[in-house]
Design a protein around this motif. Structure first.
Motif, short mmCIF file in Angstrom:
data_model
loop_
_atom_site.label_atom_id
_atom_site.label_comp_id
_atom_site.label_asym_id
_atom_site.label_seq_id
_atom_site.Cartn_x
_atom_site.Cartn_y
_atom_site.Cartn_z
N GLU A 104 40.35 18.04 -75.28
CA GLU A 104 38.91 18.05 -75.54
C GLU A 104 38.71 17.65 -77.01
OE1 GLU A 104 34.90 18.43 -75.72
OE2 GLU A 104 36.24 19.33 -77.20
N GLN A 105 37.85 16.65 -77.25
CA GLN A 105 37.78 16.12 -78.62
C GLN A 105 36.36 16.00 -79.18
OE1 GLN A 105 39.59 12.22 -78.79
NE2 GLN A 105 38.12 11.31 -77.40
N THR A 106 35.47 16.86 -78.74
CA THR A 106 34.13 16.84 -79.33
C THR A 106 33.75 18.15 -80.01
OG1 THR A 106 33.13 17.49 -77.21
CG2 THR A 106 33.29 15.13 -77.66
N VAL A 151 50.71 17.98 -66.24
CA VAL A 151 49.46 17.71 -66.94
C VAL A 151 49.15 18.91 -67.83
CG1 VAL A 151 46.98 17.31 -66.71
CG2 VAL A 151 48.56 16.25 -65.09
N LEU A 152 48.90 18.67 -69.10
CA LEU A 152 48.55 19.73 -70.04
C LEU A 152 47.13 19.52 -70.53
CD1 LEU A 152 51.76 18.73 -70.90
CD2 LEU A 152 51.59 20.95 -72.01
N VAL A 153 46.32 20.58 -70.54
CA VAL A 153 44.96 20.50 -71.02
C VAL A 153 44.77 21.52 -72.13
CG1 VAL A 153 44.12 22.09 -69.22
CG2 VAL A 153 42.51 20.57 -70.37
N MET A 154 44.07 21.12 -73.21
CA MET A 154 44.00 21.99 -74.39
C MET A 154 42.81 21.63 -75.26
SD MET A 154 47.35 20.25 -76.10
CE MET A 154 48.08 20.15 -74.47
N PRO A 155 42.44 22.54 -76.18
CA PRO A 155 41.37 22.25 -77.14
C PRO A 155 41.78 21.17 -78.13
CG PRO A 155 41.70 24.62 -76.91
CD PRO A 155 42.86 23.95 -76.24
N ASN A 156 40.87 20.85 -79.04
CA ASN A 156 40.97 19.66 -79.87
C ASN A 156 42.21 19.61 -80.77
OD1 ASN A 156 40.23 17.29 -81.17
ND2 ASN A 156 38.10 17.89 -81.38
N LEU A 157 42.34 20.57 -81.66
CA LEU A 157 43.43 20.51 -82.64
C LEU A 157 44.80 20.60 -81.98
CD1 LEU A 157 44.37 20.44 -85.58
CD2 LEU A 157 44.14 22.94 -85.64
N TYR A 158 44.94 21.46 -81.00
CA TYR A 158 46.23 21.58 -80.31
C TYR A 158 46.62 20.23 -79.69
CZ TYR A 158 44.77 26.50 -80.46
OH TYR A 158 44.32 27.74 -80.85
N ASP A 193 34.93 7.99 -87.48
CA ASP A 193 35.66 8.05 -86.22
C ASP A 193 35.11 9.19 -85.35
OD1 ASP A 193 37.50 7.56 -84.24
OD2 ASP A 193 39.11 8.65 -85.22
N MET A 194 34.94 10.36 -85.94
CA MET A 194 34.41 11.50 -85.20
C MET A 194 32.95 11.28 -84.80
SD MET A 194 36.10 14.48 -87.57
CE MET A 194 35.04 15.75 -86.90
N ARG A 195 32.17 10.68 -85.70
CA ARG A 195 30.77 10.45 -85.38
C ARG A 195 30.61 9.45 -84.25
NH1 ARG A 195 29.08 9.41 -91.52
NH2 ARG A 195 27.01 8.85 -90.72
N LEU A 196 31.49 8.45 -84.21
CA LEU A 196 31.45 7.50 -83.11
C LEU A 196 31.75 8.18 -81.78
CD1 LEU A 196 31.28 4.60 -82.02
CD2 LEU A 196 33.72 4.34 -82.57
N ARG A 197 32.75 9.06 -81.79
CA ARG A 197 33.12 9.75 -80.55
C ARG A 197 32.00 10.70 -80.10
NH1 ARG A 197 38.47 8.55 -79.77
NH2 ARG A 197 39.50 7.73 -81.63
N ARG A 198 31.31 11.28 -81.05
CA ARG A 198 30.20 12.17 -80.67
C ARG A 198 29.01 11.38 -80.13
NH1 ARG A 198 30.23 16.21 -85.91
NH2 ARG A 198 32.26 17.18 -85.52
N LYS A 199 28.72 10.23 -80.76
CA LYS A 199 27.60 9.42 -80.28
C LYS A 199 27.84 8.94 -78.86
CE LYS A 199 25.66 7.60 -84.61
NZ LYS A 199 24.22 7.77 -84.29
N LEU A 200 29.10 8.64 -78.55
CA LEU A 200 29.44 8.17 -77.21
C LEU A 200 29.84 9.31 -76.28
CD1 LEU A 200 31.60 5.04 -78.20
CD2 LEU A 200 29.18 5.11 -77.60
N ASP A 201 29.91 10.53 -76.83
CA ASP A 201 30.31 11.72 -76.07
C ASP A 201 31.66 11.52 -75.39
OD1 ASP A 201 30.04 14.32 -75.16
OD2 ASP A 201 29.06 13.72 -73.30
#
Length: 468
Positions: A182-184, A283-290, A146-154
Motif C-alpha cells: 500500500e503506497q498512499t 504473495v505478501l501484502v504490507m503497509p507502505n514502509l515495510y 513522486d509521492m504527489r504524482l502517486r496521490r493525484k493518480l491514487d
C-alpha cells in the motif's frame, strides 16, 4: 520475365500488400516479396484495409497504436528509456510515447509540469516511468513530486514480482513470489512537524478503507494469478492500533476467500525468513514502509535492482517502473546500467495493453540473452555495456530473420549461405523443412545476382529462396 499486370486487372492478395508507410520496389508477377519485417512477418492486411487508399491506410495504422506516458526520471532513467525505445522500434511495437520530464534534482519540477503529466495520464491511462529522485534537503515541501504524482493518480497498490532469471545462479534459485504494498498512506503521509524545539513528530496514518482496499487487491491478485497463499506483514505487537487495524482488515478480507490460505508474520521476522527460506512465501501484502524495504531485500535475492520489474495500480491508471527504485546515479553516462528491469516492466505494460505477442517476443529475447550468459552487465558479474545488452536483445528478437552480416542485408535462411550456395537449386545439402517459395528480397539491384532459387518458374534465377 513476366510483365506486371495492368492496373485493375488483378486484385492484390493480402500477402502481396505492402505494410503502411513502406514502399517496396516493383517486382515481377508471380514472385512474392519476402516479408523480412520482423514481428510483422505473417501478418495480413484485413479486407477493409485493402479497399482504402494509402493515406487512409496510414491513418488506420495510427489509430491502431497506443499512447503511453513516459517519465524518464533521474539517474540512469533516460538511458534505460532509450533502451526501451530501441527495442520497441526493432520489434515494431505499436506504441507512441508522450514524454515528459519531471525532476527535482535537475530543477525540472513544478506544479505546471506535474499537471501536464496528470493530463497525459488521463488520456493514456498507462505510463512507463523511471525513478524520480527525492532530495533529502527540506525546501518547504514535505511531499516529493513522486509521492504527489502517486496521490493525484491514487496509485494505491504497488506490485513487485520477484522471480529468478533462467540461467543466472544466485543463492536461492527458482524463486517466485509477489510483494504487494500500500503506497498512499502509512509512514509516507508527509505529516511531520516540530512540536517543541528538538522534538519532531512524524505521523503514520492507517485507515480502515485503504487497508481493506489493499487487502482485497492482494487476494484478488492471488485468485487471478492462481496463487495459493497470502501473507500479511505487520508490526502489530508494537504498533497495536495502527498495524493492528491493518492486520484486522486483512483477516476480515481473508474470510471472503476461503480457497486462499492466509498467514501473518512480523516484519523483522519476515526479513530474516526471506533470506533463510524465501520459498515459504507466495504473495505478501504490507503497509507502505515495510513494502519499500522488503521490495529491495527481495530484489537482492534474484540479482539486484537491475532485474526486477514493478508496477503500480489505481482503479483507473497503471504505471510500470522498476521494482526496486534506485536512480543508480553513479552510473550516469557510463553505459553500464542493466536495462533488464525496465525492459521487463515494459513487457508487462504491453501485456496490460493486450499486446501479448510483442510482450512475449521481447521478454523471451531478454531472458534468452541472460540465459546465454555471454552478454551480462557488471551488476550480474559481466563486462558488457548497456548498448551491448540492448543489441543482443534486438538480435534475439528474430534469430531467423535478422540481418546476415557481410551479404548486403540478405536475410538469414537456414541451410542457405549466399557465398557457398550460388548455383540454381543448390540451397544446402538437403531441402529445408518447409517448402521453398520464390520471394523478392529488397536488395540493391547490383547484389540480387548473389541469390539463387531452388525450383520455380523459368527466368527467376536472380531471386532468392526463403522459407515462407
Amino acid at each position: 520475365m513476366h510483365r506486371p499486370p495492368a492496373r485493375g486487372r488483378r486484385r492484390a492478395s493480402p500477402s502481396s500488400l505492402p505494410l503502411p508507410g513502406l514502399t517496396p520496389p516493383p517486382f515481377p508477377q508471380g514472385l512474392l516479396r519476402a516479408q523480412s519485417l520482423g514481428v510483422w512477418r505473417g501478418l495480413r492486411a484485413p479486407p477493409a484495409l485493402q479497399q482504402i487508399p494509402q493515406a487512409k491506410s496510414e491513418h488506420a495504422k495510427a489509430e491502431g497504436t497506443f499512447q503511453v506516458t513516459m517519465l524518464p526520471g533521474d539517474g540512469v532513467g533516460p538511458e534505460l528509456m532509450h533502451a526501451v525505445k530501441e527495442v520497441f522500434k526493432a520489434a515494431s511495437v505499436p506504441v507512441v510515447f508522450d514524454e515528459h520530464h519531471l525532476s527535482e534534482v535537475q530543477n525540472m519540477a513544478s506544479e505546471e509540469k506535474l499537471d501536464e503529466v496528470v493530463d497525459s495520464m488521463k488520456e493514456s491511462k498507462v505510463a512507463l516511468i523511471g525513478k524520480i529522485h527525492t532530495p533529502m534537503e527540506y525546501k518547504g515541501e514535505l511531499a516529493s513530486y513522486d509521492m504527489r504524482l502517486r496521490r493525484k493518480l491514487d496509485l494505491f497498490a504497488n506490485v513487485v514480482h520477484v522471480k529468478s532469471l533462467p540461467g543466472y545462479q544466485t543463492r536461492h534459485n527458482n524463486l517466485d513470489l509477489v510483494i504487494i504494498r500500500e503506497q498512499t498512506e502509512g509512514e509516507y503521509s508527509s505529516l511531520e512537524h516540530e512540536s517543541v524545539r528538538g522534538v519532531i513528530e512524524c505521523l503514520k496514518i492507517i485507515t480502515r478503507a485503504k487497508s481493506q482496499r489493499i487487502a482485497k487487491f492482494a487476494f484478488d491478485y492471488a485468485t487471478k494469478k492462481g496463487r495459493s497463499k497470502v501473507t500479511a506483514v505487520h508490526k502489530a505487537n508494537i504498533m497495536k492500533l495502527g498495524d493492528g487495524l491493518f492486520l484486522q482488515c486483512c483477516r476480515e478480507v481473508a474470510e471472503l476467500y476461503p480457497k486462499i490460505k492466509f498467514d501473518t508474520i512480523i516484519i523483522d521476522n519476515c526479513c530474516m525468513q526471506l533470506v533463510q527460506n524465501p520459498y515459504q512465501f507466495d504473495v505478501l501484502v504490507m503497509p507502505n514502509l515495510y513494502g519499500n524495504i522488503v521490495d529491495n531485500l527481495a530484489a537482492g535475492l534474484v540479482g539486484g535492482a537491475g532485474v526486477v520489474p514493478g508496477e503500480s495500480y489505481s482503479a483507473e491508471y497503471a504505471v510500470f517502473e522498476m521494482g526496486a527504485r534506485h536512480p543508480f546515479a553513479q552510473a550516469v553516462g557510463r553505459n553500464i546500467a542493466n536495462p533488464t528491469a525496465m525492459l521487463l516492466s515494459a513487457t508487462n505494460m504491453l501485456r496490460h495493453l493486450n499486446l501479448e505477442f510483442h510482450s512475449n517476443l521481447i521478454s523471451d529475447a531478454v531472458k534468452k540473452v541472460i540465459k546465454g550468459g555471454k552478454v551480462r552487465t557488471r551488476d550480474l558479474g559481466g563486462y558488457s555495456t548497456t548498448s551491448d545488452f540492448v543489441k543482443s536483445v534486438i538480435d534475439s528478437l528474430h534469430p531467423h530473420y535478422g540481418a546476415h552480416s557481410g551479404h548486403g542485408g540478405l536475410r538469414h535462411v537456414p541451410r542457405f549461405h549466399p557465398s557457398r550456395d550460388r548455383g540454381p537449386g543448390s540451397v544446402g545439402a538437403a531441402p529445408p523443412p518447409r517448402a521453398l517459395i520464390l520471394c523478392y528480397l529488397w536488395l540493391p539491384s547490383n547484389k540480387r545476382g548473389l541469390c539463387s532459387t531452388r525450383g520455380g518458374s523459368a527466368g527467376a534465377s536472380t531471386t532468392a529462396a526463403a522459407l515462407y
